[in-house]
Scaffold this motif. Structure first.
Motif, short mmCIF file in Angstrom:
data_model
loop_
_atom_site.label_atom_id
_atom_site.label_comp_id
_atom_site.label_asym_id
_atom_site.label_seq_id
_atom_site.Cartn_x
_atom_site.Cartn_y
_atom_site.Cartn_z
N THR A 230 0.85 -1.19 0.00
CA THR A 230 0.00 0.00 0.00
C THR A 230 0.88 1.24 0.00
OG1 THR A 230 -1.75 -1.16 1.23
CG2 THR A 230 -1.80 1.26 1.24
N LEU A 231 0.67 2.10 -0.99
CA LEU A 231 1.45 3.33 -1.10
C LEU A 231 0.62 4.52 -0.62
CD1 LEU A 231 2.99 2.75 -4.66
CD2 LEU A 231 4.08 2.36 -2.44
N ASP A 232 1.30 5.52 -0.12
CA ASP A 232 0.63 6.73 0.39
C ASP A 232 0.89 7.88 -0.57
OD1 ASP A 232 -0.36 8.90 1.73
OD2 ASP A 232 0.64 8.48 3.64
N PRO A 233 -0.10 8.22 -1.42
CA PRO A 233 0.11 9.26 -2.42
C PRO A 233 0.17 10.67 -1.84
CG PRO A 233 -2.17 8.55 -2.43
CD PRO A 233 -1.46 7.64 -1.48
N SER A 234 -0.13 10.81 -0.55
CA SER A 234 -0.15 12.15 0.06
C SER A 234 1.24 12.63 0.46
CB SER A 234 -1.05 12.15 1.29
OG SER A 234 -0.49 11.38 2.34
N LYS A 235 2.23 11.74 0.42
CA LYS A 235 3.59 12.10 0.83
C LYS A 235 4.42 12.46 -0.41
CE LYS A 235 2.53 11.07 5.04
NZ LYS A 235 2.26 12.15 6.02
N PRO A 236 4.80 13.72 -0.56
CA PRO A 236 5.49 14.15 -1.78
C PRO A 236 6.90 13.60 -1.90
CG PRO A 236 5.45 15.93 -0.16
CD PRO A 236 4.60 14.82 0.40
N LEU A 237 7.29 13.30 -3.14
CA LEU A 237 8.66 12.90 -3.47
C LEU A 237 9.13 13.84 -4.57
CD1 LEU A 237 11.13 11.04 -3.33
CD2 LEU A 237 10.01 9.55 -4.99
N ILE A 238 10.18 14.58 -4.30
CA ILE A 238 10.67 15.59 -5.23
C ILE A 238 12.05 15.19 -5.73
CG2 ILE A 238 11.31 18.02 -5.50
CD1 ILE A 238 9.32 18.66 -3.25
N VAL A 239 12.18 15.06 -7.04
CA VAL A 239 13.48 14.77 -7.65
C VAL A 239 14.20 16.11 -7.84
CG1 VAL A 239 14.69 13.73 -9.60
CG2 VAL A 239 12.50 12.78 -8.85
N ARG A 240 15.44 16.18 -7.36
CA ARG A 240 16.19 17.43 -7.46
C ARG A 240 17.67 17.15 -7.70
NH1 ARG A 240 16.85 19.64 -1.16
NH2 ARG A 240 18.04 17.84 -0.41
N LYS A 241 18.37 18.16 -8.18
CA LYS A 241 19.83 18.08 -8.31
C LYS A 241 20.42 18.01 -6.91
CE LYS A 241 23.85 20.82 -9.77
NZ LYS A 241 24.37 20.96 -8.39
N GLU A 242 21.39 17.16 -6.73
CA GLU A 242 22.02 17.00 -5.42
C GLU A 242 22.64 18.32 -4.97
OE1 GLU A 242 24.76 13.51 -3.75
OE2 GLU A 242 25.87 14.87 -5.06
N PRO A 243 22.29 18.81 -3.77
CA PRO A 243 22.88 20.05 -3.27
C PRO A 243 24.39 19.94 -3.13
CG PRO A 243 20.95 19.44 -1.98
CD PRO A 243 21.28 18.27 -2.85
N ASP A 244 25.09 21.07 -3.33
CA ASP A 244 26.55 21.06 -3.29
C ASP A 244 27.10 20.63 -1.94
OD1 ASP A 244 26.71 21.89 -5.92
OD2 ASP A 244 26.82 24.02 -5.42
N TYR A 245 26.40 20.99 -0.85
CA TYR A 245 26.94 20.65 0.47
C TYR A 245 26.85 19.17 0.78
CZ TYR A 245 22.01 20.72 1.91
OH TYR A 245 20.67 20.49 2.01
#
Length: 590
Positions: free
Chosen positions: A348-363
């Protein structure tokens, strides 16, 4: 690699207290109710001790504090651990219910680990990356848990101690490992923009009075200069007798015990990994023989089995995305994984939890090419980030090597591992676990092990249409976890050098040159973590097989997955005890 922001060292942010022990529960019956009260007191003391850790877990009461990591504060760590070990001893773990028993084990392990870090490991002397605190500032700036104006004030207040923080850091660093020193310089130099630029940009979005903004910017400029000066100091440091990055066998065995919390030892896991690698080689050879006519026609197969498998992998790996499409390909892949899991009723997956693909931060750069950053258990609505390393500026040859490693098949497996139903899904479940302790003191081997197990589970369910190419590439990927274990143990407890490491990964694990060289960098700036993948995977697979045998016809993949995840990010050996336990007989019933 999961970047759930767990404490890798407890030497950066601590607060000293001379109070009497205020955490001992009342001297009545030490039952489950009073133990839960104790847990809350433990966490409250913990967050006072380490405000940065609290921030990363979504507990924001102490966001404005930056504690100077001097000897006095290390004394505070030891006082804290002694006090709480004494309090914990008042509870007989065998008398607690199953979930509280696990919490008891986790707290005890954490307290003993903290003592070991300060008294034996002493990484605060030789690992300058421990003084990279930019991530905590970035968290305050980027997460939307409070109005921006409030977060910026916390950011401003936190910078007050920053000059003293780095002044103390310079005094404590002795003979640092060069590899860790270089990583610290790169992370600090790349990440200082969070304070130097991002803070100023965020101020422009608020209605904070101009005069106050000017004052805040002045402190930010001083803070940025302090960080740059510290990076320059590290770079120019005279380091005639640097400490080796290798832990050595005794420290390695100890760290493995505290970090992995496995049912076996580091040596036993190493031996198991060697055996697993031999099994995988045989399976890869079978698949290669099956695929050979499709790709090579009547061309004779090499007599050398490893050369035969290498030829097949090299041919299949030529199909990959373009360098500029790496992140977008990942974004397109995620909905397909969701649809497959729903269609196969695996979880069972929870669609209410956001997953954001982003460029890896420099730090964060310099350790892994892809990772997940999860919100803490107090921050239920926070974003989860899929951090993707950028190939921008890479030489064409290096980029091609990297993309062949993450070809069209492996890229799908990567998305399973890092996101769905791997790290992202597991950590969503973990934040719903019945206790904060299980999330705060989450076990890396269980987290990584689940991600590796989920890859196999998806392919067993038919993902990739059972194409032998997909299975071949998964075995190659699984061999990576196995090779990680072999490599990490051999390097940190022995004398393996880079040339031998690269040769081993290229010839025995079929990795691309760029991947093998990147792994050498990783093994020199981390320890034990690379063993967590295979350690957790092996224990989960063993548990699943035994659970399946116990359940017989009643076994369900979905039921196993959800029951396993329901316990939170705890060592598999404790989940195993509960899932395989025989039902207790009620002696009162006739």
């Amino acid at each position: 690699m999961i970047r759930k922001l767990l404490p890798l060292a407890f030497v950066i942010t601590v607060i000293y207290s001379c109070k009497k022990d205020s955490v001992n529960p009342d001297m009545g019956e030490k039952d489950n109710t009073t133990f839960k009260i104790y847990e809350n007191r433990f966490l409250d003391d913990l967050w006072k001790l380490d405000p940065d850790w609290a921030t990363r877990e979504g507990y924001h009461k102490y966001d404005s504090l930056l504690i100077v990591p001097d000897a006095k504060h290390r004394d505070a760590i030891i006082n804290f651990t002694r006090k709480h070990l004494d309090s914990l001893s008042a509870y007989n773990a065998t008398q607690l219910n199953d979930l509280n028993k696990i919490d008891h084990h986790l707290i005890q392990n954490q307290l003993e680990k903290m003592q070991w870090e300060v008294q034996q490991e002493r990484a605060y002397e030789w690992d300058p990356t421990r003084y990279n605190i930019i991530g905590s500032f970035a968290y305050i700036l980027n997460e939307h848990y409070a109005p921006l104006q409030d977060r910026l004030h916390h950011f401003y207040q936190k910078m007050e101690n920053l000059p003293e923080y780095y002044k103390v850091a310079e005094k404590q660093i002795k003979n640092p490992a060069p590899e860790l020193l270089n990583l610290a310089v790169n992370q600090l130099t790349g990440g200082v923009s969070v304070i130097e630029k991002d803070f100023a940009d965020s101020l422009k979005k608020t209605k904070i009075p101009a005069e106050e903004q000017k004052q805040m910017l002045t402190r930010a400029e001083l803070s940025a200069k302090t960080i740059k000066d510290f990076a320059a100091w590290l770079k120019a440091l005279k380091n005639d007798k640097p400490r080796s990055f290798r832990l050595g066998k005794q420290l390695y065995d100890d760290k493995f015990k505290y970090d992995i919390q496995s049912a076996g030892s580091a040596q036993q896991l190493f031996n198991s990994a060697v055996d697993r690698s031999k099994y995988i080689h045989k399976e890869m050879a079978k698949l290669t023989i099956k695929l050979w006519p499709k790709y090579f026609g009547t061309t004779p197969m090499p007599a050398d089995t490893m050369a035969m498998v290498r030829a097949m992998i090299d041919t299949i790996s030529s199909k990959h995305v373009e360098p500029g499409e790496f992140q977008s390909a990942i974004e397109k892949q995620l909905p397909q994984l969701v649809n497959f899991i729903k269609a196969k009723n695996l979880l069972t997956l929870d669609p209410s939890k956001p997953l954001i693909v982003r460029k890896e931060p420099d730090y964060m750069a310099g350790v892994a090419g892809a990772s997940v950053t999860s919100p803490g258990p107090y921050d239920k609505t926070g974003n989860t980030y899929f951090n993707v390393g950028s190939l921008s500026g890479w030489p064409a040859e290096k980029a091609e090597s990297y993309l062949r490693e993450y070809n069209q098949y492996t890229l799908q497996i990567l998305c399973i591992h890092e996101a769905i139903p791997g790290h992202y899904t597991q950590l969503v479940y973990a934040n719903k676990a019945p206790s904060l302790i299980k999330s705060v003191l989450g076990n890396g081997a269980m987290i990584e092990g689940w991600a590796v197990y989920s890859e196999q589970m998806m392919l067993e369910a038919g993902y990739g249409n059972n194409e032998p190419e997909m299975w071949l590439m998964w075995y190659k990927w699984n061999l990576r976890s196995v090779a990680n274990t072999i490599l990490d143990y051999a390097v940190h407890t022995g004398k393996v050098e880079k040339d031998a490491e690269v040769k081993f990964l290229v010839n025995n694990a079929f990795q691309q040159q760029a991947e093998a060289e990147g792994k050498w960098t990783r093994v020199t700036v981390s320890s034990v973590q690379l063993t967590s993948y295979y350690a957790g995977y092996k224990e989960i697979i063993d548990l699943r097989n035994d659970y399946k045998k116990m359940m017989g016809d009643k076994y369900s993949v979905k039921e196993f997955n959800e029951k396993f995840l329901s316990f939170g990010s705890v060592p598999v050996k404790y989940i195993r005890e509960i899932m395989l336990a025989k039902p207790k007989v009620d002696e009162k019933k006739p």
